[in-house]
Design a protein around this motif. Sequence first.
Motif, PDB file in Angstrom:
ATOM      1  N   ALA A  23      23.811 125.559  15.018  1.00 52.69           N
ATOM      2  CA  ALA A  23      24.219 124.177  14.752  1.00 52.69           C
ATOM      3  C   ALA A  23      25.732 124.068  14.619  1.00 52.69           C
ATOM      4  O   ALA A  23      26.353 123.146  15.171  1.00 52.69           O
ATOM      5  N   ALA A  39      24.489 114.605  14.040  1.00 51.44           N
ATOM      6  CA  ALA A  39      23.782 115.569  13.200  1.00 51.44           C
ATOM      7  C   ALA A  39      23.015 114.821  12.122  1.00 51.44           C
ATOM      8  O   ALA A  39      23.532 113.882  11.517  1.00 51.44           O
ATOM      9  N   SER A  40      21.781 115.247  11.882  1.00 46.68           N
ATOM     10  CA  SER A  40      20.923 114.621  10.878  1.00 46.68           C
ATOM     11  C   SER A  40      20.244 115.721  10.065  1.00 46.68           C
ATOM     12  O   SER A  40      20.407 116.905  10.358  1.00 46.68           O
ATOM     13  N   PRO A  41      19.470 115.357   9.047  1.00 41.46           N
ATOM     14  CA  PRO A  41      18.740 116.377   8.292  1.00 41.46           C
ATOM     15  C   PRO A  41      17.656 117.079   9.102  1.00 41.46           C
ATOM     16  O   PRO A  41      17.042 118.036   8.606  1.00 41.46           O
ATOM     17  N   THR A  42      17.397 116.630  10.344  1.00 41.85           N
ATOM     18  CA  THR A  42      16.345 117.254  11.160  1.00 41.85           C
ATOM     19  C   THR A  42      16.866 117.987  12.383  1.00 41.85           C
ATOM     20  O   THR A  42      16.172 118.839  12.925  1.00 41.85           O
ATOM     21  N   ARG A  43      18.084 117.679  12.855  1.00 40.33           N
ATOM     22  CA  ARG A  43      18.558 118.280  14.108  1.00 40.33           C
ATOM     23  C   ARG A  43      20.055 118.071  14.279  1.00 40.33           C
ATOM     24  O   ARG A  43      20.682 117.268  13.577  1.00 40.33           O
ATOM     25  N   THR A  44      20.617 118.778  15.258  1.00 40.69           N
ATOM     26  CA  THR A  44      22.009 118.604  15.667  1.00 40.69           C
ATOM     27  C   THR A  44      22.025 118.423  17.178  1.00 40.69           C
ATOM     28  O   THR A  44      21.386 119.194  17.905  1.00 40.69           O
ATOM     29  N   THR A 106      19.073 123.254  15.319  1.00 36.34           N
ATOM     30  CA  THR A 106      18.488 122.828  14.047  1.00 36.34           C
ATOM     31  C   THR A 106      19.535 122.070  13.234  1.00 36.34           C
ATOM     32  O   THR A 106      20.688 121.934  13.634  1.00 36.34           O
ATOM     33  N   ALA A 107      19.132 121.595  12.069  1.00 38.18           N
ATOM     34  CA  ALA A 107      20.027 120.794  11.235  1.00 38.18           C
ATOM     35  C   ALA A 107      21.203 121.623  10.730  1.00 38.18           C
ATOM     36  O   ALA A 107      21.078 122.824  10.467  1.00 38.18           O
ATOM     37  N   ARG A 109      22.497 121.562   7.834  1.00 41.89           N
ATOM     38  CA  ARG A 109      22.264 122.062   6.480  1.00 41.89           C
ATOM     39  C   ARG A 109      21.446 123.351   6.477  1.00 41.89           C
ATOM     40  O   ARG A 109      21.427 124.070   5.477  1.00 41.89           O
ATOM     41  N   TYR A 187      24.220 112.281   7.721  1.00 39.87           N
ATOM     42  CA  TYR A 187      24.214 111.951   9.152  1.00 39.87           C
ATOM     43  C   TYR A 187      25.670 111.853   9.613  1.00 39.87           C
ATOM     44  O   TYR A 187      26.401 110.950   9.211  1.00 39.87           O
TER      45      TYR A 187
END
Length: 401
Positions: A23, A39-44, A106-107, A109, A187
Amino acid sequence: MRRATPRPPQADRTSPAGTVGAATALLDAYRPGTDRFFASPTRTLLTGGVRAEVPHDERPLAQRVAHILDARRRAGAPAPLVVGAVPFDHTAPAALVVPETVRRATALREDPLIALPAPHTPVADWELRPVPAPREYAGAVAEAVRRMRAGEFDKVVLARTLELTSPREVDLPAMLQRLARRDPGGYTFALPCGPGRTLLGASPELLVSRRAGRVVANPLAGSTPRSTDLAEDVRRAAALLESAKDLHEHAVVVDAVRAALAPYCRTLEVPVRPTLVRTAAMWHLSTTVTGELADPATSALELACALHPTPAVCGTPTALAREVIGELEPFDRGLYTGMVGWGDASGDGEWVVTIRCAEAEERRLRLYAGAGVVAGSSPEAETDETEAKFRTFLHAVGADR
């Protein structure tokens, strides 16, 4: 600016789940002018180039996007998507494209390397100009409060801008790094929004997402600045959870989200009380609304258009709040308080409220911040809230030192 390296058309690459550095590698690879980063908490996501632009015409936006994605799929693209931003004014042109290349990971984080410090930002001699000035903004809040107490409307979100000018060109990749690494669970986005202009930001607020038949919305309304003193920070968070003014403001937004999503969902779960969400600068009241679609053909973008704008960024009643914003704000919001994100040909997608953002052009930045004004609002407190929200970007450009 670095010269763009040609990329093969329609490339779509996904890094293996859990790959350390996957990521952050996309974050490092971002290039202004050609790339779009989300980018979000679920993906990049990092996309490059433009295969097609979503046209601006009389058809509903979701219909235009569905048409262009279907055309790309019929042309042989295995998993086409659109990425970009939609303005606050839904009648204005959107900045949405089908990219040439898509890289996924993946995220942020979940990538251990996101904990590494961002590149050092040299101290710049920024020239700052608020539009409107704090005193004028406080006057606009007072006028809105007066009209609400007279019964004209219930809530309006009033924004202001901070214009920054630097002796040298803005370093957009470094700015994006600082935004992403400061709040890796939020985000973060950066994308072209016009010739020579870039929209970038770190929003805490999910407007709506759709994955298969599951819908999630996470309205935020009611907030307070954080403190560097731990005890004071905890006190502010606890006070926010008990604030009658902020709880009322939040309830208005949640009710609007429920009403907008209900026609599209066969089930809808709305918690009775909000919880807290924190960013580096703010505490927010938060409610996570979840549901199951009644019609699997309903796309994330169609849901987002039904929700936009929520009372969290406009007010209520919506039409009247828009008029008040036009009267009291001395600038065009453009993409600010619109939505930014992505959607694919299956209807899945994530759309985020475009806040904690700035528009960059050469040596200039225009920062945006707003506050929800209700009858119980204080002009001084709402002005202070916008100052606190500016800190996200002032930190990113090294102007808070």
